[in-house]
Design a protein around this motif. Structure first.
Motif, PDB file in Angstrom:
ATOM      1  N   ASP A  68      51.475  52.259  39.766  1.00 13.08           N
ATOM      2  CA  ASP A  68      50.896  52.355  41.109  1.00 13.08           C
ATOM      3  C   ASP A  68      50.596  50.973  41.676  1.00 13.08           C
ATOM      4  O   ASP A  68      50.797  50.727  42.875  1.00 13.08           O
ATOM      5  N   LEU A  69      50.127  50.064  40.843  1.00 14.55           N
ATOM      6  CA  LEU A  69      49.880  48.700  41.299  1.00 14.55           C
ATOM      7  C   LEU A  69      51.177  48.028  41.733  1.00 14.55           C
ATOM      8  O   LEU A  69      51.202  47.284  42.725  1.00 14.55           O
ATOM      9  N   GLY A  70      52.261  48.303  41.008  1.00 16.96           N
ATOM     10  CA  GLY A  70      53.553  47.726  41.381  1.00 16.96           C
ATOM     11  C   GLY A  70      54.039  48.237  42.726  1.00 16.96           C
ATOM     12  O   GLY A  70      54.548  47.460  43.551  1.00 16.96           O
ATOM     13  N   ILE A  71      53.874  49.540  42.973  1.00 16.55           N
ATOM     14  CA  ILE A  71      54.280  50.102  44.264  1.00 16.55           C
ATOM     15  C   ILE A  71      53.472  49.481  45.397  1.00 16.55           C
ATOM     16  O   ILE A  71      54.020  49.089  46.436  1.00 16.55           O
ATOM     17  N   LEU A  72      52.170  49.355  45.200  1.00 18.21           N
ATOM     18  CA  LEU A  72      51.322  48.759  46.229  1.00 18.21           C
ATOM     19  C   LEU A  72      51.673  47.288  46.467  1.00 18.21           C
ATOM     20  O   LEU A  72      51.662  46.809  47.604  1.00 18.21           O
ATOM     21  N   ALA A  73      51.988  46.571  45.384  1.00 15.71           N
ATOM     22  CA  ALA A  73      52.348  45.158  45.518  1.00 15.71           C
ATOM     23  C   ALA A  73      53.621  44.992  46.332  1.00 15.71           C
ATOM     24  O   ALA A  73      53.721  44.094  47.181  1.00 15.71           O
ATOM     25  N   VAL A  74      54.595  45.857  46.099  1.00 12.96           N
ATOM     26  CA  VAL A  74      55.845  45.794  46.866  1.00 12.96           C
ATOM     27  C   VAL A  74      55.575  46.067  48.337  1.00 12.96           C
ATOM     28  O   VAL A  74      56.059  45.336  49.226  1.00 12.96           O
ATOM     29  N   TRP A  75      54.804  47.107  48.631  1.00 16.08           N
ATOM     30  CA  TRP A  75      54.470  47.411  50.029  1.00 16.08           C
ATOM     31  C   TRP A  75      53.705  46.251  50.676  1.00 16.08           C
ATOM     32  O   TRP A  75      53.913  45.936  51.856  1.00 16.08           O
ATOM     33  N   ALA A  76      52.793  45.631  49.915  1.00 16.77           N
ATOM     34  CA  ALA A  76      52.010  44.526  50.459  1.00 16.77           C
ATOM     35  C   ALA A  76      52.898  43.337  50.810  1.00 16.77           C
ATOM     36  O   ALA A  76      52.788  42.757  51.898  1.00 16.77           O
ATOM     37  N   VAL A  77      53.787  42.971  49.900  1.00 14.67           N
ATOM     38  CA  VAL A  77      54.666  41.829  50.140  1.00 14.67           C
ATOM     39  C   VAL A  77      55.600  42.111  51.315  1.00 14.67           C
ATOM     40  O   VAL A  77      55.749  41.288  52.230  1.00 14.67           O
ATOM     41  N   VAL A  78      56.234  43.286  51.319  1.00  9.22           N
ATOM     42  CA  VAL A  78      57.173  43.629  52.386  1.00  9.22           C
ATOM     43  C   VAL A  78      56.457  43.743  53.722  1.00  9.22           C
ATOM     44  O   VAL A  78      56.921  43.214  54.749  1.00  9.22           O
ATOM     45  N   GLY A  79      55.308  44.432  53.744  1.00  4.11           N
ATOM     46  CA  GLY A  79      54.581  44.626  54.996  1.00  4.11           C
ATOM     47  C   GLY A  79      54.073  43.331  55.593  1.00  4.11           C
ATOM     48  O   GLY A  79      54.244  43.076  56.787  1.00  4.11           O
ATOM     49  N   LEU A  80      53.445  42.494  54.775  1.00  5.99           N
ATOM     50  CA  LEU A  80      52.904  41.235  55.284  1.00  5.99           C
ATOM     51  C   LEU A  80      54.016  40.279  55.701  1.00  5.99           C
ATOM     52  O   LEU A  80      53.896  39.570  56.716  1.00  5.99           O
ATOM     53  N   ALA A  81      55.114  40.238  54.930  1.00  8.10           N
ATOM     54  CA  ALA A  81      56.234  39.368  55.294  1.00  8.10           C
ATOM     55  C   ALA A  81      56.870  39.825  56.600  1.00  8.10           C
ATOM     56  O   ALA A  81      57.188  38.999  57.474  1.00  8.10           O
ATOM     57  N   ALA A 138      40.169  47.584  37.543  1.00 11.25           N
ATOM     58  CA  ALA A 138      41.367  48.291  37.997  1.00 11.25           C
ATOM     59  C   ALA A 138      41.143  48.896  39.379  1.00 11.25           C
ATOM     60  O   ALA A 138      42.023  48.857  40.246  1.00 11.25           O
ATOM     61  N   VAL A 139      39.955  49.461  39.590  1.00 13.82           N
ATOM     62  CA  VAL A 139      39.623  50.037  40.900  1.00 13.82           C
ATOM     63  C   VAL A 139      39.645  48.955  41.971  1.00 13.82           C
ATOM     64  O   VAL A 139      40.208  49.138  43.060  1.00 13.82           O
ATOM     65  N   LEU A 140      39.031  47.812  41.674  1.00 10.24           N
ATOM     66  CA  LEU A 140      38.987  46.715  42.639  1.00 10.24           C
ATOM     67  C   LEU A 140      40.383  46.218  42.971  1.00 10.24           C
ATOM     68  O   LEU A 140      40.714  45.986  44.147  1.00 10.24           O
ATOM     69  N   LEU A 141      41.232  46.075  41.960  1.00  9.80           N
ATOM     70  CA  LEU A 141      42.593  45.591  42.186  1.00  9.80           C
ATOM     71  C   LEU A 141      43.391  46.579  43.024  1.00  9.80           C
ATOM     72  O   LEU A 141      44.148  46.182  43.921  1.00  9.80           O
ATOM     73  N   LEU A 142      43.218  47.861  42.758  1.00  3.47           N
ATOM     74  CA  LEU A 142      43.897  48.886  43.553  1.00  3.47           C
ATOM     75  C   LEU A 142      43.457  48.822  45.011  1.00  3.47           C
ATOM     76  O   LEU A 142      44.284  48.896  45.938  1.00  3.47           O
ATOM     77  N   LEU A 143      42.164  48.689  45.246  1.00  3.71           N
ATOM     78  CA  LEU A 143      41.646  48.646  46.622  1.00  3.71           C
ATOM     79  C   LEU A 143      42.139  47.405  47.366  1.00  3.71           C
ATOM     80  O   LEU A 143      42.489  47.474  48.552  1.00  3.71           O
ATOM     81  N   VAL A 144      42.173  46.267  46.673  1.00  2.00           N
ATOM     82  CA  VAL A 144      42.622  45.023  47.314  1.00  2.00           C
ATOM     83  C   VAL A 144      44.108  45.097  47.657  1.00  2.00           C
ATOM     84  O   VAL A 144      44.522  44.763  48.774  1.00  2.00           O
ATOM     85  N   LEU A 145      44.925  45.553  46.711  1.00  2.00           N
ATOM     86  CA  LEU A 145      46.362  45.669  46.975  1.00  2.00           C
ATOM     87  C   LEU A 145      46.634  46.738  48.025  1.00  2.00           C
ATOM     88  O   LEU A 145      47.522  46.573  48.873  1.00  2.00           O
ATOM     89  N   GLY A 146      45.888  47.831  47.988  1.00  2.28           N
ATOM     90  CA  GLY A 146      46.040  48.853  49.018  1.00  2.28           C
ATOM     91  C   GLY A 146      45.689  48.324  50.388  1.00  2.28           C
ATOM     92  O   GLY A 146      46.387  48.610  51.379  1.00  2.28           O
ATOM     93  N   THR A 147      44.631  47.537  50.467  1.00 12.91           N
ATOM     94  CA  THR A 147      44.245  46.934  51.742  1.00 12.91           C
ATOM     95  C   THR A 147      45.331  45.996  52.254  1.00 12.91           C
ATOM     96  O   THR A 147      45.682  46.017  53.435  1.00 12.91           O
ATOM     97  N   ALA A 148      45.884  45.180  51.369  1.00 16.78           N
ATOM     98  CA  ALA A 148      46.948  44.254  51.767  1.00 16.78           C
ATOM     99  C   ALA A 148      48.180  45.014  52.260  1.00 16.78           C
ATOM    100  O   ALA A 148      48.791  44.640  53.267  1.00 16.78           O
ATOM    101  N   ALA A 149      48.532  46.088  51.558  1.00 19.11           N
ATOM    102  CA  ALA A 149      49.708  46.863  51.947  1.00 19.11           C
ATOM    103  C   ALA A 149      49.520  47.511  53.318  1.00 19.11           C
ATOM    104  O   ALA A 149      50.373  47.391  54.199  1.00 19.11           O
ATOM    105  N   PHE A 150      48.398  48.181  53.501  1.00 15.07           N
ATOM    106  CA  PHE A 150      48.155  48.867  54.774  1.00 15.07           C
ATOM    107  C   PHE A 150      47.898  47.884  55.911  1.00 15.07           C
ATOM    108  O   PHE A 150      48.267  48.144  57.054  1.00 15.07           O
ATOM    109  N   SER A 151      47.278  46.765  55.604  1.00 14.65           N
ATOM    110  CA  SER A 151      47.035  45.761  56.637  1.00 14.65           C
ATOM    111  C   SER A 151      48.348  45.189  57.158  1.00 14.65           C
ATOM    112  O   SER A 151      48.540  45.029  58.370  1.00 14.65           O
ATOM    113  N   GLY A 152      49.276  44.891  56.244  1.00 15.25           N
ATOM    114  CA  GLY A 152      50.575  44.391  56.663  1.00 15.25           C
ATOM    115  C   GLY A 152      51.320  45.384  57.522  1.00 15.25           C
ATOM    116  O   GLY A 152      51.897  45.034  58.558  1.00 15.25           O
ATOM    117  N   LEU A 153      51.302  46.659  57.124  1.00 15.85           N
ATOM    118  CA  LEU A 153      51.993  47.690  57.897  1.00 15.85           C
ATOM    119  C   LEU A 153      51.327  47.905  59.254  1.00 15.85           C
ATOM    120  O   LEU A 153      52.005  48.115  60.269  1.00 15.85           O
TER     121      LEU A 153
END
Length: 257
Positions: free
Chosen positions: A235-248, A149-164
């Motif tokens: 929390d994973l769902g919120i991060l996933a939405v930010w990741a998809v929107v930010g990267l797109a 769970a920690v790893l998944l949170l960090l990966v999705l958080g990285t994707a979200a912030f990287s896109g933004l």
């Protein structure tokens, strides 16, 4: 050299795509680690905040040891500082000085360059997580929970912030990116549940701030590492939405010049 048949050895041409991405990622990571200002932002500041607020009773973090509340939030802050703030500033000035324009003309495709940048961020984050974990354990941190769970949170958080971060770097001028990225960093440090619990902002503020990626990441990490929760799906769902929107959005609006 030329053989008798007129062919060249070794055969000229671009290296395999995975090798190009790996080489660019290694270069990006070395450049990031050699930059003193970036190291201050990504390593020194999170470390100082962790030590200071764990040792001095400044903020009411609720029952239990302060470090148990602070360590997950500081890990989230480290991800944001590297994937968002540091990457946005570095990429913004690379764009201004024409570095990205020249790299875009290389055999490495543009999406491959962005992949390499994200990979370099992940390398830096691994070093950050190790350092901060060692310091937090020395301060008396007692983490528990599901490592997956920690790893998944960090990966999705990285994707979200990287896109933004890439979206900001690819649409604003370098000076504007520098100012905006640092301002967002400070605002989210205070209002993202990193050091100050979200319930201090009232019911309405807590619900609104809880939708931010830094809040979702720090809250999710805290649920797992402090409270031993399973998968923090909200929390994973919120991060996933930010990741998809930010990267797109970064892929669509990023300007290379």
């Amino acid at each position: 050299m030329t053989t008798a048949s007129g062919t060249y050895a070794p055969k000229p041409g671009a290296a395999p795509l995975p090798r190009m991405i790996a080489a660019q990622a290694a270069l990006e990571a070395r450049m990031l680690l050699r930059n003193g200002e970036q190291l201050l932002l990504t390593v020194v500041i999170p470390t100082l905040l962790l030590v200071l607020f764990s040792s001095v009773d400044i903020v009411d973090t609720g029952r239990g040891k302060a470090v148990d509340f602070l360590a997950p939030g500081i890990l989230a802050l480290a991800v944001m500082s590297t994937a968002f703030t540091g990457q946005a500033i570095a990429t913004g000035f690379e764009r201004r000085y024409g570095v990205l324009k020249r790299l875009a003309a290389s055999p490495l495709p543009r999406w491959g360059l962005m992949t390499a940048k994200t990979a370099s961020v992940l390398v830096t984050e691994v070093l950050q997580v190790i350092l901060l974990t060692v310091i937090a354990l020395a301060l008396g941190w007692s983490p528990h929970g599901n490592p997956a769970a920690v790893l998944l949170l960090l990966v999705l958080g990285t994707a979200a912030f990287s896109g933004l971060g890439l979206l900001m770097a690819g649409t604003l001028k370098a000076e504007a990116t520098l100012a905006a990225a640092n301002l967002v960093f400070l605002l989210l440090l205070v209002g993202g549940g990193v050091i100050v619990p979200l319930d201090k902002f009232g019911s309405a503020g807590q619900h609104i701030l809880g939708l931010l990626p830094i809040s979702a990441l720090s809250d999710g990490l805290r649920d797992v590492l402090q409270h031993g929760a399973g998968m923090p799906w909200d929390d994973l769902g919120i991060l996933a939405v930010w990741a998809v929107v930010g990267l797109a959005a970064a892929g669509k609006f990023f300007r290379w010049e």
